[in-house]
Design a protein around this motif. Structure first.
Motif, PDB file in Angstrom:
ATOM      1  N   ARG A 187     116.490   6.986  89.971  1.00 55.97           N
ATOM      2  CA  ARG A 187     117.882   7.360  89.743  1.00 55.97           C
ATOM      3  C   ARG A 187     117.948   8.472  88.703  1.00 55.97           C
ATOM      4  NH1 ARG A 187     117.492   1.769  89.988  1.00 55.97           N
ATOM      5  NH2 ARG A 187     118.696   0.767  91.667  1.00 55.97           N
ATOM      6  N   LEU A 188     119.039   9.234  88.758  1.00 53.04           N
ATOM      7  CA  LEU A 188     119.167  10.388  87.880  1.00 53.04           C
ATOM      8  C   LEU A 188     119.142   9.982  86.414  1.00 53.04           C
ATOM      9  CD1 LEU A 188     119.573  13.354  87.353  1.00 53.04           C
ATOM     10  CD2 LEU A 188     122.009  13.082  87.836  1.00 53.04           C
ATOM     11  N   GLY A 233     122.492  10.689  81.571  1.00 50.63           N
ATOM     12  CA  GLY A 233     122.680  10.797  83.011  1.00 50.63           C
ATOM     13  C   GLY A 233     123.979  11.455  83.412  1.00 50.63           C
ATOM     14  N   ALA A 234     125.056  11.219  82.647  1.00 50.90           N
ATOM     15  CA  ALA A 234     126.352  11.804  83.002  1.00 50.90           C
ATOM     16  C   ALA A 234     126.307  13.329  82.902  1.00 50.90           C
ATOM     17  CB  ALA A 234     127.450  11.240  82.104  1.00 50.90           C
ATOM     18  N   ASP A 235     125.701  13.833  81.842  1.00 50.16           N
ATOM     19  CA  ASP A 235     125.586  15.275  81.663  1.00 50.16           C
ATOM     20  C   ASP A 235     124.717  15.875  82.769  1.00 50.16           C
ATOM     21  OD1 ASP A 235     125.874  17.781  80.517  1.00 50.16           O
ATOM     22  OD2 ASP A 235     124.134  17.514  79.205  1.00 50.16           O
ATOM     23  N   ALA A 236     123.587  15.230  83.054  1.00 44.27           N
ATOM     24  CA  ALA A 236     122.723  15.714  84.130  1.00 44.27           C
ATOM     25  C   ALA A 236     123.430  15.659  85.472  1.00 44.27           C
ATOM     26  CB  ALA A 236     121.439  14.874  84.163  1.00 44.27           C
ATOM     27  N   ARG A 248     117.102   9.259  97.078  1.00 44.73           N
ATOM     28  CA  ARG A 248     116.635   7.882  97.284  1.00 44.73           C
ATOM     29  C   ARG A 248     116.679   7.525  98.768  1.00 44.73           C
ATOM     30  NH1 ARG A 248     116.239   4.369  93.060  1.00 44.73           N
ATOM     31  NH2 ARG A 248     117.283   2.596  94.052  1.00 44.73           N
ATOM     32  N   LYS A 249     117.655   8.075  99.467  1.00 49.40           N
ATOM     33  CA  LYS A 249     117.711   7.879 100.913  1.00 49.40           C
ATOM     34  C   LYS A 249     116.512   8.562 101.596  1.00 49.40           C
ATOM     35  CE  LYS A 249     121.971   5.999 101.333  1.00 49.40           C
ATOM     36  NZ  LYS A 249     122.414   4.905 102.207  1.00 49.40           N
ATOM     37  N   ILE A 278     108.681  -0.534  93.757  1.00 49.95           N
ATOM     38  CA  ILE A 278     108.669   0.838  93.232  1.00 49.95           C
ATOM     39  C   ILE A 278     110.088   1.389  93.159  1.00 49.95           C
ATOM     40  CG2 ILE A 278     107.786   3.173  93.622  1.00 49.95           C
ATOM     41  CD1 ILE A 278     105.485   1.885  95.218  1.00 49.95           C
ATOM     42  N   PHE A 279     110.893   0.995  94.119  1.00 44.18           N
ATOM     43  CA  PHE A 279     112.251   1.525  94.263  1.00 44.18           C
ATOM     44  C   PHE A 279     113.216   0.921  93.250  1.00 44.18           C
ATOM     45  CE2 PHE A 279     116.135   2.174  97.017  1.00 44.18           C
ATOM     46  CZ  PHE A 279     116.067   3.556  97.025  1.00 44.18           C
TER      47      PHE A 279
END
Length: 540
Positions: free
Chosen positions: A377-378, A451-454, A478-479, A498-499
């Motif tokens: 995730r970001l 994460g919000a800024d990215a 991720r998809k 892993i996911f």
């Protein structure tokens, strides 16, 4: 029609008179049924807690009912009502069990009840309220009140609780004698059950009540991970408080909830992206962002109304409101492709459009590549520190990996091997363990996450490349990787580790360590983007 079925804890089954509680929830709507079930479960837990009441004082009934300063009158009435209803409910449960199992035992219990009522009445008339201290204190504590047993108001409330218990006993006895639908007779209980408008002025404002709810909610979370849930709840409360002029929640009618729903629905979906918009009054917000042709999504509306449903249910148990929940009935069932747009994987042509040429910001390019080759995730990527980039020794192999920490769920805390196409990262000069790998993304929000800024930077970048629909987002990577895993026939249980998703029960419980690091690396190595020219960041 949904039903609630709840086993009674073994330690109170005998006193409660049954092993399982079954209640109709009166609705076929799953979300409404959930809210009703939560309210019923809260009442049941309170009753069972009463049955386990402190041994320091005698229980009010054998084997049964066992902020500092003076609370508002609404809380006192709620305590009186709870005492009355708990005793009456408990007596009914006992009666039903005895009547069905042994008629002779039922007749004996009726005689015992009359004797018990006489004894309690004599104690109360003599001024001995000792057995009511613990129960009154518990009912107050359940509503967040710090009790001073020596205060005059506590003595007065203890007297009212005693009256409520005696009234409940009287109602039960009259029912045993054949009265149809017997009613309470004391003014104390009648007032608690049928509160008049003369007490409304003492209710606290909506914003004060919402803040009390949030304190309780945050206290119950303990040391769990901070998420967007807290600011989302506060935003909902702030919106409704502005709409309702911060009046007490007791005054909310179904038509008020509907009016709020209709106005909220027509807000510009992007209104909250502006920090300045969050400081506007409700009237200013509607004037600037309201009455739009494309408003908030069903998913967003469901979230707002669910928060208000929770607040009403919580407030009702504490005497701040009564009756049906006015925020029920607005839930929309979400159906993919109709009122919900799921994220979609990036197709090859779209990846070329996105990455050729690469973004000018090097840090953004790097987190995109990590996402493409890990499925992380970001926020997990943007939060990585050098200390989370580690080496594992596994059967003679040295496997570099990312140690994901502080994830949304326990399964999210995991080890993700570094793909061979990310070796530019492992070849760099490391910083100190505490430093973030990409410190240029600002920490924001209550959890101080980058994460919000990215996410905003990625949204601007993808929009500049022609991708404005939310179905194509950073989450789409991720998809992509999951599609690769299924087509490579990787077992779902292996990929989940892993996911960052939950594994099946057997492996999760009996092999908590999961698959080996070498196996994880083999799985990550399956990720490939043939035909896509991917830029390689500098080693630095």
């Amino acid at each position: 029609m949904w039903q609630l079925r709840k086993p009674v804890p073994s330690d109170v089954q005998r006193a409660y008179g049954r092993k399982v509680v079954t209640r109709s929830l009166g609705t076929s709507d799953e979300r409404i049924a959930t809210m009703e079930a939560l309210a019923i479960l809260g009442d049941l837990e309170e009753q069972w807690s009463a049955l386990r009441s402190s041994s320091e004082t005698k229980s009010i009934l054998p084997m049964a009912f066992a902020d500092a300063g003076e609370p508002p009158e609404s809380i006192k009435r709620a305590v009186v009502r709870a005492a009355y209803e708990q005793v009456l409910s408990e007596l009914e449960a006992r009666d039903n069990a005895r009547f069905l199992s042994d008629r002779a035992t039922f007749d004996e219990s009726y005689d015992h009840r009359r004797k018990m009522a006489r004894e309690l009445n004599r104690e109360v008339r003599a001024g001995d309220l000792t057995r009511f201290i613990a129960a009154t204190e518990r009912l107050l504590s359940n509503r967040g009140v710090i009790v001073d047993r020596d205060s005059p108001w506590f003595h007065d409330l203890r007297q009212r609780v005693a009256t409520a218990v005696l009234d409940a006993l009287g109602v039960a006895i009259r029912g045993d004698e054949g009265a149809l639908d017997p009613k309470p007779t004391t003014a104390v209980v009648i007032d608690a059950l049928n509160r008049t408008g003369s007490n409304v002025a003492k209710d606290i404002s909506f914003s004060e009540l919402a803040e009390a709810f949030m304190r309780q909610w945050l206290a119950g979370r303990g040391g769990t991970k901070e998420t967007n849930t807290e600011p989302q709840k506060r935003a909902t409360f702030r919106l409704f408080s502005g709409f309702f002029d911060d009046r007490p929640i007791r005054e909310v009618r179904p038509e008020d909830a509907a009016t709020f729903f209709d106005a909220l629905r027509l807000l510009d979906p992007t209104w909250a992206r502006s920090p300045a918009a969050r400081r506007l009054t409700w009237q200013q917000l509607i004037a600037r962002y309201g009455d739009r042709g494309q408003g908030l999504s069903d998913a967003t509306m469901n979230r707002h109304l669910q928060v208000l449903q929770e607040l009403w249910a919580w407030s009702k148990k504490r005497g701040h409101c009564e009756g049906e929940n006015p925020f029920n009935g607005f839930h929309k069932k979400l159906r993919a492709g109709q009122n919900v747009k799921p994220y979609l994987a990036w197709e090859d042509a779209e990846l070329r459009q996105l990455l050729e040429p690469p973004p000018k910001r090097g840090d953004l390019l790097e987190v995109i590549l990590v996402g493409m080759f890990t499925g992380m995730r970001l926020d997990e990527i943007a939060s990585l520190t050098w200390g989370q980039l580690r080496i594992a020794e596994d059967g003679g192999d040295r496997v570099p990996y990312f140690q994901v920490e502080d994830a949304k769920t326990p399964a999210g805390n995991r080890k993700v091997p570094v793909h061979r196409d990310l070796k530019w990262l492992t070849s760099r000069v490391r910083g100190v363990d505490e430093d973030r790998i990409w410190p240029t993304f600002n920490k924001e929000g209550p959890s101080k996450k980058p994460g919000a800024d990215a996410g905003r930077e990625f949204s601007r970048f993808k929009a500049s490349r022609g991708f404005r629909d939310r179905v194509k987002a950073f989450h789409s990577f991720r998809k992509n990787v999951t599609r690769m895993m299924e087509r490579a026939q990787v077992p779902e249980n292996d990929w989940a580790q892993i996911f960052g998703h939950e594994r099946g029960f057997t492996y999760r419980v009996y092999n908590p360590d999961g698959i080996s690091m070498t196996r994880r690396a083999e799985i990550i190595a399956l990720i490939a983007y043939p035909g896509i020219h991917l830029p390689h960041p500098a080693l630095r």
